[in-house]
Design a protein around this motif. Structure first.
Motif, PDB file in Angstrom:
ATOM      1  N   ARG A 179      22.904  45.586  50.841  1.00 47.33           N
ATOM      2  CA  ARG A 179      22.456  46.524  49.921  1.00 47.33           C
ATOM      3  C   ARG A 179      20.477  46.955  49.981  1.00 47.33           C
ATOM      4  O   ARG A 179      20.398  47.936  49.345  1.00 47.33           O
ATOM      5  N   LYS A 180      20.062  45.410  50.193  1.00 51.65           N
ATOM      6  CA  LYS A 180      18.497  46.062  49.764  1.00 51.65           C
ATOM      7  C   LYS A 180      18.193  47.016  51.290  1.00 51.65           C
ATOM      8  O   LYS A 180      17.646  47.652  50.854  1.00 51.65           O
ATOM      9  N   SER A 181      19.469  46.966  52.364  1.00 50.84           N
ATOM     10  CA  SER A 181      18.630  48.170  53.689  1.00 50.84           C
ATOM     11  C   SER A 181      19.384  49.534  52.914  1.00 50.84           C
ATOM     12  O   SER A 181      19.823  50.316  53.691  1.00 50.84           O
ATOM     13  N   LYS A 182      19.682  49.431  52.002  1.00 51.13           N
ATOM     14  CA  LYS A 182      20.211  50.478  50.982  1.00 51.13           C
ATOM     15  C   LYS A 182      21.575  51.510  51.585  1.00 51.13           C
ATOM     16  O   LYS A 182      22.472  52.247  52.137  1.00 51.13           O
ATOM     17  N   LEU A 183      22.577  50.094  52.667  1.00 53.60           N
ATOM     18  CA  LEU A 183      23.301  51.016  52.844  1.00 53.60           C
ATOM     19  C   LEU A 183      24.624  50.306  52.168  1.00 53.60           C
ATOM     20  O   LEU A 183      24.752  49.111  51.587  1.00 53.60           O
ATOM     21  N   GLU A 184      25.682  51.169  52.000  1.00 51.15           N
ATOM     22  CA  GLU A 184      26.805  50.888  51.291  1.00 51.15           C
ATOM     23  C   GLU A 184      27.981  49.844  51.613  1.00 51.15           C
ATOM     24  O   GLU A 184      28.200  49.696  53.030  1.00 51.15           O
ATOM     25  N   THR A 185      28.353  49.075  50.942  1.00 56.32           N
ATOM     26  CA  THR A 185      29.521  48.257  51.314  1.00 56.32           C
ATOM     27  C   THR A 185      30.822  48.289  50.365  1.00 56.32           C
ATOM     28  O   THR A 185      30.683  48.477  49.047  1.00 56.32           O
ATOM     29  N   VAL A 186      31.451  48.179  51.734  1.00 60.91           N
ATOM     30  CA  VAL A 186      33.033  48.167  50.409  1.00 60.91           C
ATOM     31  C   VAL A 186      33.935  47.490  51.236  1.00 60.91           C
ATOM     32  O   VAL A 186      33.561  46.518  52.477  1.00 60.91           O
ATOM     33  N   MET A 187      35.760  47.513  50.652  1.00 60.09           N
ATOM     34  CA  MET A 187      35.925  46.205  51.252  1.00 60.09           C
ATOM     35  C   MET A 187      37.291  46.958  51.599  1.00 60.09           C
ATOM     36  O   MET A 187      37.745  47.635  50.673  1.00 60.09           O
ATOM     37  N   ILE A 188      38.114  46.284  52.600  1.00 60.75           N
ATOM     38  CA  ILE A 188      38.960  46.981  53.181  1.00 60.75           C
ATOM     39  C   ILE A 188      40.132  45.851  53.009  1.00 60.75           C
ATOM     40  O   ILE A 188      40.162  45.030  54.188  1.00 60.75           O
ATOM     41  N   THR A 189      41.087  46.163  52.727  1.00 57.54           N
ATOM     42  CA  THR A 189      42.194  44.520  52.397  1.00 57.54           C
ATOM     43  C   THR A 189      43.891  44.959  51.722  1.00 57.54           C
ATOM     44  O   THR A 189      43.624  45.942  51.442  1.00 57.54           O
ATOM     45  N   GLY A 190      44.180  43.944  53.012  1.00 56.11           N
ATOM     46  CA  GLY A 190      45.672  43.886  52.895  1.00 56.11           C
ATOM     47  C   GLY A 190      46.489  43.171  51.596  1.00 56.11           C
ATOM     48  O   GLY A 190      47.440  42.734  50.876  1.00 56.11           O
ATOM     49  N   ASP A 191      45.492  42.274  50.582  1.00 57.09           N
ATOM     50  CA  ASP A 191      45.682  41.456  50.095  1.00 57.09           C
ATOM     51  C   ASP A 191      45.669  41.914  48.883  1.00 57.09           C
ATOM     52  O   ASP A 191      45.344  43.449  48.532  1.00 57.09           O
ATOM     53  N   ALA A 192      46.318  41.254  47.113  1.00 58.16           N
ATOM     54  CA  ALA A 192      46.680  41.847  45.601  1.00 58.16           C
ATOM     55  C   ALA A 192      45.040  42.426  45.382  1.00 58.16           C
ATOM     56  O   ALA A 192      44.296  41.671  45.874  1.00 58.16           O
ATOM     57  N   ILE A 193      45.515  43.501  44.520  1.00 58.62           N
ATOM     58  CA  ILE A 193      44.437  43.893  44.214  1.00 58.62           C
ATOM     59  C   ILE A 193      43.270  42.725  43.219  1.00 58.62           C
ATOM     60  O   ILE A 193      42.228  42.481  43.234  1.00 58.62           O
ATOM     61  N   LEU A 194      44.639  41.954  42.752  1.00 55.53           N
ATOM     62  CA  LEU A 194      43.234  41.005  42.106  1.00 55.53           C
ATOM     63  C   LEU A 194      42.676  39.507  42.715  1.00 55.53           C
ATOM     64  O   LEU A 194      41.129  39.162  42.687  1.00 55.53           O
ATOM     65  N   THR A 195      43.203  39.712  43.806  1.00 54.55           N
ATOM     66  CA  THR A 195      42.530  38.406  44.559  1.00 54.55           C
ATOM     67  C   THR A 195      41.151  39.175  45.154  1.00 54.55           C
ATOM     68  O   THR A 195      39.877  39.028  45.543  1.00 54.55           O
ATOM     69  N   ALA A 196      40.947  40.944  45.810  1.00 57.13           N
ATOM     70  CA  ALA A 196      40.838  41.149  46.039  1.00 57.13           C
ATOM     71  C   ALA A 196      39.288  41.439  45.349  1.00 57.13           C
ATOM     72  O   ALA A 196      38.261  41.406  45.723  1.00 57.13           O
ATOM     73  N   ALA A 197      39.989  41.589  44.051  1.00 59.67           N
ATOM     74  CA  ALA A 197      38.765  42.408  43.141  1.00 59.67           C
ATOM     75  C   ALA A 197      37.409  41.249  42.925  1.00 59.67           C
ATOM     76  O   ALA A 197      36.242  41.470  42.382  1.00 59.67           O
ATOM     77  N   GLU A 198      38.353  39.439  42.308  1.00 57.92           N
ATOM     78  CA  GLU A 198      37.185  38.679  42.706  1.00 57.92           C
ATOM     79  C   GLU A 198      36.913  38.135  43.231  1.00 57.92           C
ATOM     80  O   GLU A 198      35.548  37.614  43.135  1.00 57.92           O
ATOM     81  N   VAL A 199      37.191  38.140  44.697  1.00 54.78           N
ATOM     82  CA  VAL A 199      36.380  38.268  46.035  1.00 54.78           C
ATOM     83  C   VAL A 199      34.990  39.181  46.244  1.00 54.78           C
ATOM     84  O   VAL A 199      34.354  38.537  46.908  1.00 54.78           O
ATOM     85  N   ALA A 200      35.747  40.124  45.720  1.00 51.04           N
ATOM     86  CA  ALA A 200      34.202  41.273  45.836  1.00 51.04           C
ATOM     87  C   ALA A 200      33.373  41.020  44.372  1.00 51.04           C
ATOM     88  O   ALA A 200      32.060  41.012  45.044  1.00 51.04           O
ATOM     89  N   ARG A 201      34.008  40.508  43.708  1.00 53.53           N
ATOM     90  CA  ARG A 201      32.674  40.157  42.754  1.00 53.53           C
ATOM     91  C   ARG A 201      31.538  38.658  42.706  1.00 53.53           C
ATOM     92  O   ARG A 201      30.687  38.796  43.325  1.00 53.53           O
ATOM     93  N   GLN A 202      32.878  38.063  43.773  1.00 57.25           N
ATOM     94  CA  GLN A 202      32.256  36.978  44.468  1.00 57.25           C
ATOM     95  C   GLN A 202      30.611  37.102  44.862  1.00 57.25           C
ATOM     96  O   GLN A 202      29.751  36.248  45.355  1.00 57.25           O
ATOM     97  N   VAL A 203      31.043  38.253  45.834  1.00 60.66           N
ATOM     98  CA  VAL A 203      30.221  38.521  46.919  1.00 60.66           C
ATOM     99  C   VAL A 203      29.136  39.637  46.922  1.00 60.66           C
ATOM    100  O   VAL A 203      28.251  39.186  47.663  1.00 60.66           O
ATOM    101  N   GLY A 204      28.862  40.124  45.474  1.00 63.81           N
ATOM    102  CA  GLY A 204      28.100  41.333  45.313  1.00 63.81           C
ATOM    103  C   GLY A 204      28.893  42.270  45.497  1.00 63.81           C
ATOM    104  O   GLY A 204      27.518  43.495  45.547  1.00 63.81           O
TER     105      GLY A 204
END
Length: 272
Positions: A179-204
């Motif tokens: 993020r500091k390098s102005k690069l966009e980060t996205v998650m591509i996953t096969g996990d359940a949406i709630l699981t993915a959303a919380e992991v995405a929150r934890q890593v920022g």
């Protein structure tokens, strides 16, 4: 309970490299972890056995596998116990919302959705386990010929398997650097949406919205169909909108009343 243990020990896609007990096991690391937890060992590509002080106690034979399908969100095996007088058991595991549709109605606990959503919203992987008696070993070929759709029905719910996979130590710091390098980060996953959303929150990856252009994002949905006051648990409350809905659409649903796969999620960040 044995119905749960039997599914954990036998419903998997693991295989041995070699033909003897103790040979290396290959396959999904989570499936290997679950099998180790049961006390059973893979003694052949189609058998698992429990031992007590090196003496064989019980063997479950895997007669047929219906492989995991990303479309069906489940896998199923046909298995029999070596001492079970020839009964074939159909054992399955998969996404809670998928398995629920195939369960016998009298088998579904009243808190089925609440429990599964609770754990998924905390970043855990949740699998629903179910089983049913499918016939006798002498009828195996007829059973296989009947097809997967016929076998995978009228399940008895056995429980939830909850797997907690801690983040790697450097995951959050790497996302921060990107993020500091102005690069966009996205998650591509096969996990359940709630699981993915919380992991995405934890890593920022998911952060509080500072834009007024998308007012639907990051907003708690207090389920209006419930008489009691909604719990002030941010991670368990998601606002869900229909696919293709535009910001400002007033037709909202509470996630706990809908099939997860039919909705897009709008996760909440933690609010102090």
């Amino acid at each position: 309970p044995w119905p749960v243990l039997r599914i954990m020990a036998a419903c998997h896609s693991l295989a041995l490299i070699g033909k003897t007990r103790g040979s290396p096991v290959v396959g999904d690391p989570l499936e290997k972890t679950v099998l180790n937890h049961t006390g059973y060992e893979l003694t052949g590509n189609n058998s698992v056995t429990s031992f007590d002080e090196s003496n064989q106690v019980n063997t479950v034979l895997l007669l047929h596998r219906f492989a995991f399908s990303s479309r069906l969100k489940r896998m199923t095996v046909l298995a029999t116990e070596a001492s079970g007088k020839g009964a074939i058991w159909a054992l399955t595991k998969g996404a809670p919302e998928t398995i629920k549709e195939l369960l016998s109605k009298d088998s579904i606990p009243a808190d089925y959705d609440d429990v599964s959503f609770h754990h998924m919203s905390r970043g855990r992987r949740v699998l629903a386990l179910a089983y049913r008696e499918a016939g006798q070993t002498r009828d195996l070929q007829t059973l296989k010929d009947s097809g997967r759709d016929k076998i995978e029905s009228s399940w008895t719910f056995a429980g939830f398997l909850v797997l907690d996979c801690p983040l790697k130590a450097d995951s959050k710091s790497i996302i921060t650097e990107l993020r500091k390098s102005k690069l966009e980060t996205v998650m591509i996953t096969g996990d359940a949406i709630l699981t993915a959303a919380e992991v995405a929150r934890q890593v920022g990856i998911i952060r509080p919205s500072t834009s007024s252009e998308n007012p639907i994002t990051y907003r708690i949905q207090e389920c209006s169909d419930k008489a009691e006051t909604p719990a002030r648990d941010i991670l368990s409350n998601f606002e869900c909108i229909p696919l293709g809905a535009t910001p400002g659409d007033s037709k909202l649903w509470c996630l706990s009343n809908q099939v997860v796969g039919e909705l897009i999620y709008v996760p909440m960040t933690r609010i102090c």
